[in-house]
Design a protein around this motif. Structure first.
Motif, short mmCIF file in Angstrom:
data_model
loop_
_atom_site.label_atom_id
_atom_site.label_comp_id
_atom_site.label_asym_id
_atom_site.label_seq_id
_atom_site.Cartn_x
_atom_site.Cartn_y
_atom_site.Cartn_z
N MET A 1 0.85 -1.20 0.00
CA MET A 1 0.00 0.00 0.00
C MET A 1 0.88 1.25 0.00
SD MET A 1 -2.85 1.17 2.81
CE MET A 1 -1.68 1.09 4.16
N LEU A 2 0.64 2.12 -0.94
CA LEU A 2 1.39 3.37 -1.00
C LEU A 2 0.80 4.37 -0.01
CD1 LEU A 2 3.67 4.87 -2.55
CD2 LEU A 2 1.87 5.84 -3.99
N VAL A 3 1.65 4.91 0.87
CA VAL A 3 1.16 5.84 1.89
C VAL A 3 1.65 7.26 1.68
CG1 VAL A 3 0.86 4.05 3.63
CG2 VAL A 3 3.06 5.24 3.46
N ALA A 4 2.70 7.46 0.88
CA ALA A 4 3.21 8.80 0.61
C ALA A 4 4.21 8.72 -0.54
CB ALA A 4 3.88 9.40 1.84
N ASP A 46 6.81 1.46 6.20
CA ASP A 46 7.58 0.27 6.54
C ASP A 46 8.84 0.18 5.69
OD1 ASP A 46 5.64 -0.62 8.38
OD2 ASP A 46 4.46 -1.51 6.75
N ARG A 47 8.78 0.71 4.47
CA ARG A 47 9.95 0.73 3.61
C ARG A 47 9.84 1.87 2.62
NH1 ARG A 47 9.51 -2.26 -1.45
NH2 ARG A 47 7.40 -3.10 -1.75
N LEU A 48 10.98 2.31 2.13
CA LEU A 48 11.04 3.38 1.15
C LEU A 48 11.63 2.83 -0.14
CD1 LEU A 48 10.96 6.38 0.26
CD2 LEU A 48 13.24 6.64 1.26
N LEU A 49 10.94 3.06 -1.25
CA LEU A 49 11.42 2.65 -2.55
C LEU A 49 11.79 3.90 -3.34
CD1 LEU A 49 11.93 0.34 -4.58
CD2 LEU A 49 9.61 0.76 -5.44
N VAL A 50 13.03 3.96 -3.78
CA VAL A 50 13.51 5.07 -4.61
C VAL A 50 13.45 4.63 -6.06
CG1 VAL A 50 15.40 6.63 -5.09
CG2 VAL A 50 15.04 5.82 -2.76
N VAL A 51 12.77 5.40 -6.89
CA VAL A 51 12.61 5.06 -8.31
C VAL A 51 13.22 6.18 -9.14
CG1 VAL A 51 10.96 4.53 -10.14
CG2 VAL A 51 10.45 3.87 -7.79
N GLY A 52 14.06 5.81 -10.10
CA GLY A 52 14.68 6.83 -10.93
C GLY A 52 15.05 6.30 -12.30
N PRO A 53 15.30 7.20 -13.25
CA PRO A 53 15.69 6.79 -14.60
C PRO A 53 17.08 6.15 -14.59
CG PRO A 53 15.89 9.17 -14.36
CD PRO A 53 15.23 8.66 -13.13
N ALA A 54 17.25 5.13 -15.45
CA ALA A 54 18.53 4.44 -15.49
C ALA A 54 18.67 3.67 -16.79
CB ALA A 54 18.65 3.47 -14.32
N GLY A 55 19.52 4.14 -17.68
CA GLY A 55 19.86 3.36 -18.86
C GLY A 55 18.80 3.33 -19.93
N GLU A 56 18.83 2.29 -20.74
CA GLU A 56 18.04 2.26 -21.97
C GLU A 56 16.99 1.17 -22.07
OE1 GLU A 56 17.86 4.37 -24.52
OE2 GLU A 56 19.18 5.69 -23.44
N PRO A 137 1.32 -5.96 1.54
CA PRO A 137 0.73 -5.43 2.78
C PRO A 137 1.55 -4.32 3.42
CG PRO A 137 1.84 -7.51 3.21
CD PRO A 137 1.91 -7.29 1.73
N ASP A 138 2.82 -4.16 3.02
CA ASP A 138 3.68 -3.14 3.64
C ASP A 138 3.18 -1.74 3.32
OD1 ASP A 138 5.25 -5.17 4.55
OD2 ASP A 138 6.89 -4.84 3.12
N ARG A 139 3.44 -0.85 4.26
CA ARG A 139 3.20 0.59 4.03
C ARG A 139 4.43 1.13 3.30
NH1 ARG A 139 -0.09 3.60 7.02
NH2 ARG A 139 1.57 5.13 7.44
N VAL A 140 4.27 1.42 2.02
CA VAL A 140 5.39 1.81 1.17
C VAL A 140 5.34 3.32 0.89
CG1 VAL A 140 6.52 1.46 -1.05
CG2 VAL A 140 5.35 -0.45 0.08
N ALA A 141 6.48 3.96 1.00
CA ALA A 141 6.64 5.33 0.53
C ALA A 141 7.57 5.29 -0.69
CB ALA A 141 7.22 6.22 1.61
N MET A 142 7.40 6.25 -1.58
CA MET A 142 8.22 6.30 -2.79
C MET A 142 8.90 7.65 -2.91
SD MET A 142 5.72 4.43 -5.59
CE MET A 142 6.86 4.73 -6.95
N LEU A 143 10.18 7.61 -3.25
CA LEU A 143 10.92 8.81 -3.65
C LEU A 143 11.16 8.67 -5.14
CD1 LEU A 143 12.56 11.37 -3.38
CD2 LEU A 143 14.46 10.01 -2.44
N VAL A 144 10.52 9.51 -5.91
CA VAL A 144 10.49 9.38 -7.37
C VAL A 144 11.37 10.47 -7.97
CG1 VAL A 144 9.02 9.30 -9.41
CG2 VAL A 144 8.16 8.45 -7.21
N MET A 145 12.45 10.04 -8.62
CA MET A 145 13.43 10.96 -9.18
C MET A 145 13.23 11.12 -10.68
SD MET A 145 15.03 11.49 -6.32
CE MET A 145 16.45 12.45 -6.89
N GLY A 146 13.46 12.33 -11.18
CA GLY A 146 13.38 12.53 -12.62
C GLY A 146 13.22 14.00 -12.97
N ASP A 147 13.86 14.41 -14.04
CA ASP A 147 13.76 15.79 -14.51
C ASP A 147 12.65 15.92 -15.55
OD1 ASP A 147 16.02 16.20 -12.97
OD2 ASP A 147 17.40 16.08 -14.68
#
Length: 235
Positions: A1-4, A46-56, A137-147
């Motif tokens: 579940m995404l919480v923030a 409960d955990r933080l997932l960092v998402v960002g651009p990478a490669g092709e 079931p985890d409470r997930v937060a996301m840090l989303v990187m990108g220009d």
């Protein structure tokens, strides 16, 4: 579940040692990123997932403890994703910037993992990946990187393109409103032509946020050096 979620740009220039004499010019962006990370901490994930651009192509995962550096940009600055040790693939630049931002605010609120999203990944797949992230079931937060676009001025990395400013404005509205439909509808081809590295990560966020009921706030919008930088927080 995404919480923030927090949305931040990913230029290595955010690291003062990389920016050197130009470092103060991005102080407002750094401050907005810190505010966005504060929203993540307040959600107590409960955990933080960092998402960002990478490669092709495809997707790449980076466990906690993955390391990166800015040696390729001429400075001896190393970073680590989260606190756990161990060997892991080197972080791509976007996730290295994220690790630097997290270290800057002293992140210790939840374990951190990274996901590198390859530039041409189709919107449908990005959305599917987002849904998979939020399915557990985890409470997930996301840090989303990108220009946003890199074509806002004659001196921009992608030169001037008249489509860049309206594209960035549309993304800013979508991120500020938490408009999932607008993010899902972003044109991947246009984003690629405008060198907008955030398109795929933003669409992963849109998939993850389905049904989460999050509202968005746009914290910063600017285009220094002809590149669109957007900071937003969803909670």
């Amino acid at each position: 579940m995404l919480v923030a979620a927090a949305v931040c740009p990913c230029p290595p220039l955010l690291v003062p040692e990389v920016a050197s004499g130009a470092a103060p010019e991005l102080d407002a962006v750094r401050a907005a990123c810190a505010d966005a990370l504060g929203v993540l901490a307040a959600a107590r994930p409960d955990r933080l997932l960092v998402v960002g651009p990478a490669g092709e192509e495809g997707l790449g995962t980076f466990p906690e403890g993955s390391r990166g550096s800015f040696r390729g940009f001429g400075v001896e600055v190393g970073v680590q994703l989260g606190r756990a040790g161990g060997s892991a693939p080197e972080l791509p630049p976007s996730l290295a910037v994220a690790a630097w931002l997290l270290e800057r605010v002293g992140w210790a609120d939840a374990p951190v993992e990274g996901l590198g999203v390859r530039e041409p990944l189709a919107a449908e797949r990005c959305i599917e990946v987002g849904k998979e992230i939020a399915a557990g079931p985890d409470r997930v937060a996301m840090l989303v990187m990108g220009d946003a676009s890199a074509c806002r001025t004659l001196k921009a990395p992608g030169y001037l393109d008249e489509r860049a400013e309206p594209f960035d404005a549309a993304v800013a509205r979508a991120l500020g409103a938490g408009d999932l439909s607008a993010l899902k509808a972003l044109d991947a081809g246009l984003a690629y032509e405008l060198k907008a590295s955030g398109r795929a990560p933003w669409q992963v966020l849109a998939g993850a946020a389905e049904g989460a009921g999050l509202s968005g706030t746009l914290l910063h919008e600017s285009a220094p050096y002809g590149v669109g930088y957007l900071v937003a927080a969803w909670s």
